[in-house]
Enzyme design. Sequence first.
Site, PDB file in Angstrom:
ATOM      1  CB  SER A 290      -0.857  -0.340   1.117  1.00 43.66           C
ATOM      2  OG  SER A 290      -1.470   1.285   1.461  1.00 43.66           O
TER       3      SER A 290
ATOM      4  CE1 TYR B 211      -3.836  -2.212   4.963  1.00 39.58           C
ATOM      5  CE2 TYR B 211      -3.432  -0.351   4.545  1.00 39.58           C
ATOM      6  CZ  TYR B 211      -3.676  -1.363   4.114  1.00 39.58           C
ATOM      7  OH  TYR B 211      -3.941  -1.480   2.858  1.00 39.58           O
TER       8      TYR B 211
END
Length: 233
Positions: free
Chosen positions: A129, A142
């Site tokens: 990501s 995350y």
Amino acid sequence: MRVALITGAARGLGRAMAHDLAADHDVAITYNTTEPGPLLMERPDIFAIQADLSDPQNAKDVIDQTVAQFGRLDVLVNNAGAVVPNAYDAEAFDDTKLIFDVNVVAPMALLSAALPHLQPGASVINISSTNAVLPAKGASAYSASKAALNTWTRAMAKELGPRGIRVNAVAPGATERPESPRPDDLIKVFVDMTALGRVGTPEDIAAAVRFLASDAAGFITGEILNVNGGYRL
């Protein structure tokens, strides 16, 4: 025909990857609680495996089922991910553990189980990501898990390079999933920060995965390919 395993492919980015690769690969997918019915209606040749990848003990079973079905494994796409907005205090530990179990430990366990079956020319692709380097507020765990995944990607590229196995990652930016659309005002925020003036699509990410899985990327390993349209340049 090459065989690809894509984790977490019942919907969203994984579904697009599976649909794309199934054109010229035998494809196995995993899913947890979301049934992959719509994908299997489009591609009934895809082999679906139910698995909770937060438990690393399930990784070997997933690999064994894939090899039993198709006889080999050439491409491993670690796409399954836990996205849990979490605080940074001690009360968030359970969420943090789940995030790291799915986003970091599961790819490690799957690759470990897959290694006896991977031959020279095989490709491992981890879905990271943009948040790995641009952490999102409210998603510290995350973001940290994806940073760890990036480091592990590079380390495994070094470890497995002598065996002819490539290990790379794709790092999406803001990408719209048809199943969970964002509010228009939030999309505008992302668009305004993106050089190409739009958010990504699952097909954008699937195209990058296809490239890294292919012989066209045969001399590429240890790379984190940002597919974000120039987000926050």
